[in-house]
Write a protein that holds these residues in place. Structure first.
Motif, PDB file in Angstrom:
ATOM      1  N   TYR A  97       0.810  -1.217   0.000  1.00  8.39           N
ATOM      2  CA  TYR A  97       0.000   0.000   0.000  1.00  8.39           C
ATOM      3  C   TYR A  97       0.849   1.276   0.000  1.00  8.39           C
ATOM      4  CZ  TYR A  97      -4.251  -2.708   0.764  1.00  8.39           C
ATOM      5  OH  TYR A  97      -5.313  -3.587   0.621  1.00  8.39           O
ATOM      6  N   ARG A 152      -8.966   1.191   0.084  1.00  7.61           N
ATOM      7  CA  ARG A 152      -8.101   0.014   0.118  1.00  7.61           C
ATOM      8  C   ARG A 152      -8.970  -1.234   0.236  1.00  7.61           C
ATOM      9  NH1 ARG A 152      -3.151   1.144   4.418  1.00  7.61           N
ATOM     10  NH2 ARG A 152      -2.048   2.761   3.218  1.00  7.61           N
ATOM     11  N   ASN A 212      -4.792  -0.439  -5.581  1.00 12.22           N
ATOM     12  CA  ASN A 212      -4.926  -0.577  -4.129  1.00 12.22           C
ATOM     13  C   ASN A 212      -5.699  -1.832  -3.750  1.00 12.22           C
ATOM     14  OD1 ASN A 212      -3.491   1.701  -3.233  1.00 12.22           O
ATOM     15  ND2 ASN A 212      -5.217   3.032  -3.704  1.00 12.22           N
TER      16      ASN A 212
END
Length: 290
Positions: free
Chosen positions: A22, A94, A157
């Motif tokens: 990430y 995310r 993501n």
């Protein structure tokens, strides 16, 4: 969540890989980092719990998909799985996609349906998503529809974690009778080498994950006893005047689930004897025994 040494190591590795993924930090621009981890271990060692815990720590929305959940485009059974994944990607900053029970994908070469699922699975793992088809199919009622470029960027993501049991390796092992929680046999550890040597995991699958697969073992007798103490089971059992030892628990119903079952029985027994314990606790600290 309770963690054994094996589980702690798996969780820490997942968190490090997730943070690296990430962060977007690319220390070697010309070399792609292999940041999709693969967890392997027998039933009941807490694979799903560990992945869910990692998602919470990484502030990623958790999406778990198994073989039986998969729908391909054109299926009457429900929305295509690839579209469901993009639903989450379009909604959340995310996403952690947990591809669980990968050992049940072993029939991907048998029949048109399985071949279609295989195509979907490989595409997701390769980062190829049906963005254009998805945007033609979906209606965004509560927000503006993203452009294809915006949605494609958001797929960066989407972090993927795989897990599987490949239980037949354990069942076929000479250690089969001694495998499980609360065992202290030197023979109980089948090990990663046996998993890999079995050739049960297809090369196509392995090639799409980090080669350093994370192997989870059943806890030893000592670790199992520590779990009983750390969970509060031993303390509650003592209050009820009963004794719970690893050897007295039926572990055949799935490892950590068996531990949860014992805890549930004790909690219900306590509440049965002490009905007032179910009243609002007020100033009593949440989660502590009355």
């Amino acid at each position: 969540m309770l963690f054994t040494q094996s589980q702690q190591a798996a969780r820490n590795t997942l968190l490090l890989m997730g943070k690296t993924f990430y962060s977007g930090v690319q220390m070697m621009p010309d070399l792609k980092l292999r940041l999709y981890p693969l967890l392997i271990g027998p039933t009941g060692v807490g694979k799903s719990q560990i992945v869910r815990t990692a998602a919470n720590r990484l502030e990623a929305h958790y999406l778990r998909i198994c073989r039986g959940d998969w729908n391909v485009v054109g299926s009457r059974a429900g929305r295509p799985t690839t579209y469901q994944v993009l639903d989450y990607v379009a909604t959340y900053p995310r996403v952690l996609l947990h591809l669980d029970e990968l050992d049940k994908f072993s029939d991907l070469q048998n029949g048109d349906w399985s071949a279609a699922i295989a195509g979907n699975l490989w595409s997701i793992l390769d980062g190829v998503h049906p963005v254009a088809e998805y945007l033609r199919d979906v209606t965004f009622s509560d927000k503006p529809a993203p452009t294809a470029e915006e949605l494609e960027a958001k797929t960066k993501n989407l972090w993927i974690v795989g897990s599987g049991t490949w239980q037949s390796v354990y069942q076929n092992s000479k250690a089969a009778s001694s495998i499980g929680f609360g065992r202290d046999s030197d023979d109980r550890k089948v090990g990663m080498e046996a998993i890999m040597a079995s050739n049960l995991i297809s090369k196509e699958l392995l090639n799409r994950f980090n080669n350093d697969a994370i192997f989870l073992e059943y806890p030893s007798l000592e670790e199992t006893r520590s779990l009983l103490n750390a969970s509060g089971i031993s303390k509650l059992a003592k209050q009820l005047g009963v004794r719970v030892e690893p050897e007295s628990i039926d572990w055949t119903h799935g490892g950590m689930r068996a531990l949860e079952t014992v805890g549930t029985r004790l909690a219900l027994a306590y509440h049965r004897q002490n009905p007032a314990s179910l009243a609002p606790q007020g100033a009593q600290a949440a989660g502590q025994l009355p």
